[in-house]
Design a protein around this motif. Structure first.
Motif, short mmCIF file in Angstrom:
data_model
loop_
_atom_site.label_atom_id
_atom_site.label_comp_id
_atom_site.label_asym_id
_atom_site.label_seq_id
_atom_site.Cartn_x
_atom_site.Cartn_y
_atom_site.Cartn_z
N PRO A 38 -25.98 -22.28 -24.82
CA PRO A 38 -25.39 -21.67 -26.24
C PRO A 38 -26.15 -21.59 -27.30
CG PRO A 38 -24.60 -24.00 -25.95
CD PRO A 38 -25.45 -23.70 -24.73
N MET A 39 -26.13 -20.45 -28.29
CA MET A 39 -27.27 -20.10 -29.14
C MET A 39 -26.57 -20.19 -30.59
SD MET A 39 -28.98 -16.68 -27.58
CE MET A 39 -27.26 -15.77 -27.45
N PRO A 40 -27.09 -20.95 -31.59
CA PRO A 40 -26.37 -20.93 -32.76
C PRO A 40 -26.31 -19.44 -33.31
CG PRO A 40 -28.49 -22.19 -32.94
CD PRO A 40 -28.36 -21.59 -31.49
N ALA A 41 -25.11 -19.23 -34.11
CA ALA A 41 -25.09 -18.07 -34.67
C ALA A 41 -23.89 -17.87 -35.40
CB ALA A 41 -24.59 -16.87 -33.67
N TRP A 51 -19.18 -15.46 -43.70
CA TRP A 51 -19.69 -15.90 -42.40
C TRP A 51 -18.99 -17.08 -41.93
CZ3 TRP A 51 -23.10 -12.75 -40.02
CH2 TRP A 51 -23.56 -11.97 -40.75
N ARG A 52 -19.04 -17.02 -40.46
CA ARG A 52 -18.34 -18.21 -39.71
C ARG A 52 -19.30 -18.74 -38.77
NH1 ARG A 52 -12.84 -15.94 -37.43
NH2 ARG A 52 -14.09 -13.96 -37.54
N ARG A 53 -19.58 -19.92 -38.80
CA ARG A 53 -20.55 -20.36 -37.77
C ARG A 53 -20.00 -20.48 -36.40
NH1 ARG A 53 -23.50 -25.28 -41.07
NH2 ARG A 53 -22.77 -24.52 -43.03
N GLY A 54 -20.89 -20.64 -35.43
CA GLY A 54 -20.39 -20.77 -34.10
C GLY A 54 -21.40 -20.63 -33.05
N THR A 55 -21.26 -20.53 -31.86
CA THR A 55 -22.44 -20.54 -30.91
C THR A 55 -21.95 -19.25 -29.96
OG1 THR A 55 -21.30 -22.02 -29.46
CG2 THR A 55 -22.84 -22.90 -30.69
N LEU A 56 -23.06 -18.52 -29.63
CA LEU A 56 -22.95 -17.30 -28.57
C LEU A 56 -23.10 -18.04 -27.16
CD1 LEU A 56 -24.59 -14.49 -30.50
CD2 LEU A 56 -22.12 -14.67 -29.93
N ARG A 57 -22.53 -17.16 -26.26
CA ARG A 57 -22.61 -17.52 -24.93
C ARG A 57 -22.72 -16.19 -24.13
NH1 ARG A 57 -22.63 -22.85 -24.11
NH2 ARG A 57 -22.22 -23.31 -22.31
N PHE A 58 -23.76 -16.12 -23.29
CA PHE A 58 -23.73 -15.02 -22.17
C PHE A 58 -23.02 -15.69 -21.00
CE2 PHE A 58 -28.14 -14.42 -24.11
CZ PHE A 58 -27.65 -13.64 -25.04
N PHE A 114 -18.68 -5.65 -36.48
CA PHE A 114 -18.71 -6.81 -36.87
C PHE A 114 -20.27 -7.02 -37.23
CE2 PHE A 114 -18.53 -7.02 -32.34
CZ PHE A 114 -19.44 -7.68 -31.71
N GLU A 115 -20.67 -7.94 -37.66
CA GLU A 115 -22.05 -8.69 -37.78
C GLU A 115 -22.48 -9.94 -37.37
OE1 GLU A 115 -23.52 -6.32 -41.40
OE2 GLU A 115 -22.44 -7.90 -42.03
N LEU A 116 -23.47 -10.08 -36.75
CA LEU A 116 -24.08 -11.62 -36.05
C LEU A 116 -25.24 -11.62 -36.90
CD1 LEU A 116 -23.66 -10.61 -32.32
CD2 LEU A 116 -22.16 -12.15 -33.72
N ALA A 117 -25.38 -12.99 -37.12
CA ALA A 117 -26.59 -13.60 -37.91
C ALA A 117 -27.12 -14.64 -36.90
CB ALA A 117 -26.33 -14.15 -39.20
N LEU A 118 -28.42 -14.40 -36.54
CA LEU A 118 -28.80 -15.26 -35.45
C LEU A 118 -30.71 -15.60 -35.74
CD1 LEU A 118 -28.07 -12.65 -33.02
CD2 LEU A 118 -27.47 -14.94 -32.36
N GLU A 120 -34.43 -15.49 -34.70
CA GLU A 120 -35.26 -14.43 -34.18
C GLU A 120 -35.26 -14.44 -32.76
OE1 GLU A 120 -39.48 -11.71 -34.55
OE2 GLU A 120 -39.20 -13.53 -35.83
N GLN A 121 -35.63 -15.55 -32.16
CA GLN A 121 -35.59 -15.55 -30.65
C GLN A 121 -34.31 -15.41 -29.97
OE1 GLN A 121 -36.32 -18.12 -32.75
NE2 GLN A 121 -35.24 -20.16 -31.90
N HIS A 122 -33.15 -15.80 -30.76
CA HIS A 122 -31.74 -15.67 -30.12
C HIS A 122 -31.29 -14.01 -30.31
CE1 HIS A 122 -31.22 -19.94 -30.92
NE2 HIS A 122 -31.76 -19.82 -29.66
N TYR A 123 -31.86 -13.50 -31.16
CA TYR A 123 -31.65 -12.11 -31.49
C TYR A 123 -32.25 -11.27 -30.37
CZ TYR A 123 -32.34 -7.17 -32.87
OH TYR A 123 -32.32 -5.81 -32.79
N THR A 124 -33.58 -11.50 -29.98
CA THR A 124 -34.45 -11.03 -28.96
C THR A 124 -33.57 -10.93 -27.80
OG1 THR A 124 -36.63 -11.36 -30.21
CG2 THR A 124 -36.64 -10.87 -27.83
N ALA A 125 -33.17 -12.32 -27.45
CA ALA A 125 -32.82 -12.50 -26.23
C ALA A 125 -31.11 -11.98 -25.96
CB ALA A 125 -32.29 -13.96 -26.09
N LEU A 126 -30.40 -11.59 -27.02
CA LEU A 126 -29.61 -11.02 -27.14
C LEU A 126 -29.58 -9.29 -26.96
CD1 LEU A 126 -26.37 -10.46 -27.79
CD2 LEU A 126 -26.79 -10.57 -29.90
N ARG A 127 -30.75 -8.96 -27.60
CA ARG A 127 -31.09 -7.43 -27.41
C ARG A 127 -31.12 -7.09 -26.01
NH1 ARG A 127 -30.08 -2.74 -30.31
NH2 ARG A 127 -30.61 -3.83 -32.07
N ALA A 128 -32.12 -7.87 -25.47
CA ALA A 128 -32.61 -7.64 -24.26
C ALA A 128 -31.31 -7.62 -22.93
CB ALA A 128 -33.65 -8.74 -23.61
#
Length: 142
Positions: A38-41, A51-58, A114-118, A120-128
């Motif tokens: 999980p990635m903090p986002a 903004w609401r905090r949470g964790t992103l999961r693929f 919607f918008e996400l805030a992550l 940089e490394q988590h944004y790169t993983a999400l984009r890829a």
């Protein structure tokens, strides 16, 4: 009569213990199905919302956000998720999230935005991950 009441109470307690253990096992199995840890986002429905905090999961071909208390947003299917142009999150907003150097990225899923805030490394993983849509996803497009 008191023996019957004691027996019923023990049965109810046993059923509650089995239910709790089953829910814990179900949640653990769901956590193992994720492709990445999980990635903090942070998440918000629009540019003016909080903004609401949470964790992103693929998870397989879906992106899911789990918030505090188990509240969730999504899941969003990878092929239908469109990420906009990322930009740094304002320092004041990042401070409200208790983080610094966050990337803010607008996203569109169907007709919702919607918008996400992550980080940089988590944004790169999400984009890829979003851009690596499986072959043949849109093979029927003329």
């Amino acid at each position: 009569m008191p023996e019957a009441l004691l027996l019923v109470l023990m049965a109810v307690l046993g059923a509650a213990v089995i239910l709790v253990l089953g829910l814990v096992a179900f949640r653990a199995a769901g956590d193992r199905s994720a492709l990445a840890p999980p990635m903090p986002a942070a998440y918000r429905d629009d540019a003016t919302g909080a903004w609401r905090r949470g964790t992103l999961r693929f998870v397989d071909d879906r992106l899911a956000l789990k918030g505090s208390g188990g509240l969730a947003a999504g899941p969003w299917m990878r092929g239908n998720l469109d990420l906009g142009i990322a930009r740094p999150l304002a320092a004041a907003e990042a401070a409200t999230l208790g983080r610094s150097n966050l990337i803010q990225v607008p996203a569109t899923y169907g007709t919702s935005t919607f918008e996400l805030a992550l980080d940089e490394q988590h944004y790169t993983a999400l984009r890829a991950w979003v851009e690596a849509v499986p072959p043949g996803w849109n093979s029927q497009v003329a």
